[in-house]
Design a protein around this motif. Structure first.
Motif, PDB file in Angstrom:
ATOM      1  N   UNK A  20       0.943  -1.207  -0.027  1.00 47.05           N
ATOM      2  CA  UNK A  20       0.061   0.011  -0.173  1.00 47.05           C
ATOM      3  C   UNK A  20       0.883   1.442  -0.034  1.00 47.05           C
ATOM      4  N   UNK A  21       0.356   2.405  -0.597  1.00 49.65           N
ATOM      5  CA  UNK A  21       0.990   3.765  -0.428  1.00 49.65           C
ATOM      6  C   UNK A  21       0.064   4.445   0.160  1.00 49.65           C
ATOM      7  N   UNK A  22       0.979   5.466   1.111  1.00 49.17           N
ATOM      8  CA  UNK A  22      -0.125   6.710   1.158  1.00 49.17           C
ATOM      9  C   UNK A  22       1.025   8.105   1.333  1.00 49.17           C
TER      10      UNK A  22
ATOM     11  N   UNK B  52      -5.650   5.249   1.858  1.00 52.71           N
ATOM     12  CA  UNK B  52      -3.854   3.967   1.436  1.00 52.71           C
ATOM     13  C   UNK B  52      -4.883   3.205   0.449  1.00 52.71           C
ATOM     14  N   UNK B  53      -3.739   3.563  -0.732  1.00 57.94           N
ATOM     15  CA  UNK B  53      -4.252   2.479  -2.549  1.00 57.94           C
ATOM     16  C   UNK B  53      -3.673   1.842  -2.394  1.00 57.94           C
ATOM     17  N   UNK B  54      -3.336   0.639  -3.020  1.00 59.22           N
ATOM     18  CA  UNK B  54      -2.446  -0.577  -2.884  1.00 59.22           C
ATOM     19  C   UNK B  54      -1.949  -0.402  -4.442  1.00 59.22           C
ATOM     20  N   UNK B  55      -1.034  -0.444  -4.559  1.00 57.57           N
ATOM     21  CA  UNK B  55       0.560  -0.485  -5.421  1.00 57.57           C
ATOM     22  C   UNK B  55       0.075  -1.179  -6.710  1.00 57.57           C
ATOM     23  N   UNK B  56      -0.350  -2.489  -6.372  1.00 58.35           N
ATOM     24  CA  UNK B  56      -0.040  -4.027  -7.802  1.00 58.35           C
ATOM     25  C   UNK B  56      -1.697  -3.988  -7.285  1.00 58.35           C
ATOM     26  N   UNK B  57      -1.789  -4.246  -9.142  1.00 60.45           N
ATOM     27  CA  UNK B  57      -3.335  -5.214  -9.283  1.00 60.45           C
ATOM     28  C   UNK B  57      -3.550  -6.444  -9.646  1.00 60.45           C
ATOM     29  N   UNK B  58      -2.539  -7.078  -8.526  1.00 65.55           N
ATOM     30  CA  UNK B  58      -2.537  -8.084  -8.903  1.00 65.55           C
ATOM     31  C   UNK B  58      -4.180  -8.816  -7.447  1.00 65.55           C
ATOM     32  N   UNK B  59      -4.411 -10.041  -8.210  1.00 61.97           N
ATOM     33  CA  UNK B  59      -5.566 -10.498  -6.878  1.00 61.97           C
ATOM     34  C   UNK B  59      -5.569 -11.612  -6.558  1.00 61.97           C
ATOM     35  N   UNK B  60      -4.111 -12.385  -7.041  1.00 65.85           N
ATOM     36  CA  UNK B  60      -3.636 -13.417  -5.694  1.00 65.85           C
ATOM     37  C   UNK B  60      -2.072 -13.128  -5.724  1.00 65.85           C
ATOM     38  N   UNK B  61      -1.562 -14.178  -4.875  1.00 64.66           N
ATOM     39  CA  UNK B  61      -0.012 -13.789  -5.104  1.00 64.66           C
ATOM     40  C   UNK B  61       0.227 -12.750  -3.256  1.00 64.66           C
TER      41      UNK B  61
ATOM     42  N   UNK C 106       1.082   8.781  -7.121  1.00 68.01           N
ATOM     43  CA  UNK C 106       0.417   7.682  -7.001  1.00 68.01           C
ATOM     44  C   UNK C 106      -1.079   6.625  -6.962  1.00 68.01           C
ATOM     45  N   UNK C 107      -1.769   7.760  -8.438  1.00 65.55           N
ATOM     46  CA  UNK C 107      -3.542   7.398  -7.967  1.00 65.55           C
ATOM     47  C   UNK C 107      -2.921   6.359  -8.901  1.00 65.55           C
ATOM     48  N   UNK C 108      -1.829   5.972  -9.456  1.00 67.68           N
ATOM     49  CA  UNK C 108      -2.207   5.052 -11.131  1.00 67.68           C
ATOM     50  C   UNK C 108      -1.022   4.686 -11.143  1.00 67.68           C
ATOM     51  N   UNK C 109      -0.404   3.635 -11.634  1.00 69.54           N
ATOM     52  CA  UNK C 109       1.080   2.385 -12.217  1.00 69.54           C
ATOM     53  C   UNK C 109       1.191   1.638 -12.429  1.00 69.54           C
ATOM     54  N   UNK C 110       2.186   1.844 -13.262  1.00 65.36           N
ATOM     55  CA  UNK C 110       2.196   0.940 -13.926  1.00 65.36           C
ATOM     56  C   UNK C 110       3.547  -0.046 -13.046  1.00 65.36           C
ATOM     57  N   UNK C 111       3.933  -1.299 -13.468  1.00 65.02           N
ATOM     58  CA  UNK C 111       4.207  -2.267 -13.392  1.00 65.02           C
ATOM     59  C   UNK C 111       4.760  -3.431 -14.035  1.00 65.02           C
ATOM     60  N   UNK C 112       6.053  -3.595 -13.375  1.00 64.12           N
ATOM     61  CA  UNK C 112       6.905  -4.683 -14.449  1.00 64.12           C
ATOM     62  C   UNK C 112       7.927  -5.114 -13.826  1.00 64.12           C
ATOM     63  N   UNK C 113       7.874  -6.748 -14.059  1.00 68.49           N
ATOM     64  CA  UNK C 113       8.811  -7.442 -13.733  1.00 68.49           C
ATOM     65  C   UNK C 113      10.186  -7.353 -14.115  1.00 68.49           C
ATOM     66  N   UNK C 114      10.700  -6.891 -12.701  1.00 73.12           N
ATOM     67  CA  UNK C 114      12.184  -7.267 -13.076  1.00 73.12           C
ATOM     68  C   UNK C 114      13.353  -8.077 -13.193  1.00 73.12           C
ATOM     69  N   UNK C 115      13.122  -9.177 -12.455  1.00 72.59           N
ATOM     70  CA  UNK C 115      13.755 -10.946 -12.875  1.00 72.59           C
ATOM     71  C   UNK C 115      13.875 -11.147 -13.151  1.00 72.59           C
ATOM     72  N   UNK C 116      15.220 -12.243 -14.025  1.00 74.56           N
ATOM     73  CA  UNK C 116      15.018 -12.646 -14.800  1.00 74.56           C
ATOM     74  C   UNK C 116      14.428 -14.101 -14.038  1.00 74.56           C
ATOM     75  N   UNK C 117      15.273 -14.262 -13.250  1.00 77.76           N
ATOM     76  CA  UNK C 117      14.187 -15.751 -12.343  1.00 77.76           C
ATOM     77  C   UNK C 117      14.179 -15.459 -11.540  1.00 77.76           C
ATOM     78  N   UNK C 118      13.277 -16.233 -11.167  1.00 77.13           N
ATOM     79  CA  UNK C 118      11.843 -17.005  -9.337  1.00 77.13           C
ATOM     80  C   UNK C 118      13.394 -16.963  -8.671  1.00 77.13           C
ATOM     81  N   UNK C 119      12.687 -17.173  -7.497  1.00 79.36           N
ATOM     82  CA  UNK C 119      13.112 -17.971  -6.277  1.00 79.36           C
ATOM     83  C   UNK C 119      12.028 -18.111  -5.388  1.00 79.36           C
ATOM     84  N   UNK C 120      12.149 -18.513  -4.066  1.00 80.59           N
ATOM     85  CA  UNK C 120      11.397 -18.832  -3.502  1.00 80.59           C
ATOM     86  C   UNK C 120      12.221 -18.833  -1.465  1.00 80.59           C
ATOM     87  N   UNK C 121      11.808 -18.325  -1.262  1.00 84.70           N
ATOM     88  CA  UNK C 121      11.864 -17.768   0.593  1.00 84.70           C
ATOM     89  C   UNK C 121      11.363 -18.557   1.616  1.00 84.70           C
TER      90      UNK C 121
END
Length: 166
Positions: A43-45, A57-66, A123-138
């Motif tokens: 979230x951002x405020x 406060x508004x969410x930064x991302x639009x993902x419905x899952x994860x 902060x009213x609207x956001x554009x997302x982009x993936x920056x990692x070439x490979x994923x990870x697992x925590x």
């Protein structure tokens, strides 16, 4: 071991980490929190002066899952930029499971990605982009005989002139 979760799952640290950036338009705060649907979201405020916080406060991302977590924020290059970790691509996503785990307790793979969201609208609207070439697992258990993972919480982002660095 004596500290193993009863359900057999391995949980990484999820904290409500916050970060702040300030510029001529005001103060911008970002953090992650759990929603009513039990999803971790970033979230951002914004405040024009750091004293009054009239807009919600508004969410930064639009993902419905994860789960989205470990945010950091910077201002520069004509935008607000937020970097965070995101498990929206986890095929086993459930708000009741840690990222990278299946309901059966097995590992679902390297499903966490680094995402950068940018806003040129304060902060009213956001554009997302993936920056990692490979994923990870925590959820890989690490640190010698310890049974708890340590994914870390070390995302950082900075603006230098017209360049955003992570």
């Amino acid at each position: 071991g004596p500290f193993a979760c009863d359900n057999g799952l391995t949980y990484a640290r999820f904290s409500s980490l916050s970060a702040v950036a300030a510029d001529a338009s005001g103060v911008h705060v970002v953090w992650n929190a759990r929603t009513a649907a039990r999803q971790s979201k970033v979230f951002v405020r914004n405040s024009p002066d750091g004293l009054t916080w009239t807009a919600p406060a508004v969410p930064v991302d639009t993902a419905a899952v994860g789960h989205q977590f470990f945010p950091d924020i910077t201002t520069g290059a004509g935008a607000l930029s937020v970097v965070f970790q995101d498990s929206r691509g986890d095929p086993s996503y459930s708000p009741d499971l840690p990222p990278g785990d299946t309901a059966a307790g097995s590992n679902s793979g390297n499903v966490v990605q680094a995402i950068v969201a940018r806003s040129t609208t304060g902060g009213a609207s956001w554009t997302e982009s993936q920056v990692s070439a490979l994923g990870t697992n925590p959820n890989w258990e690490v640190r010698s005989g310890m049974r708890s993972p340590f994914f870390g919480d070390y995302n950082s982002i900075s603006a230098v002139g017209d360049t955003i660095l992570m």
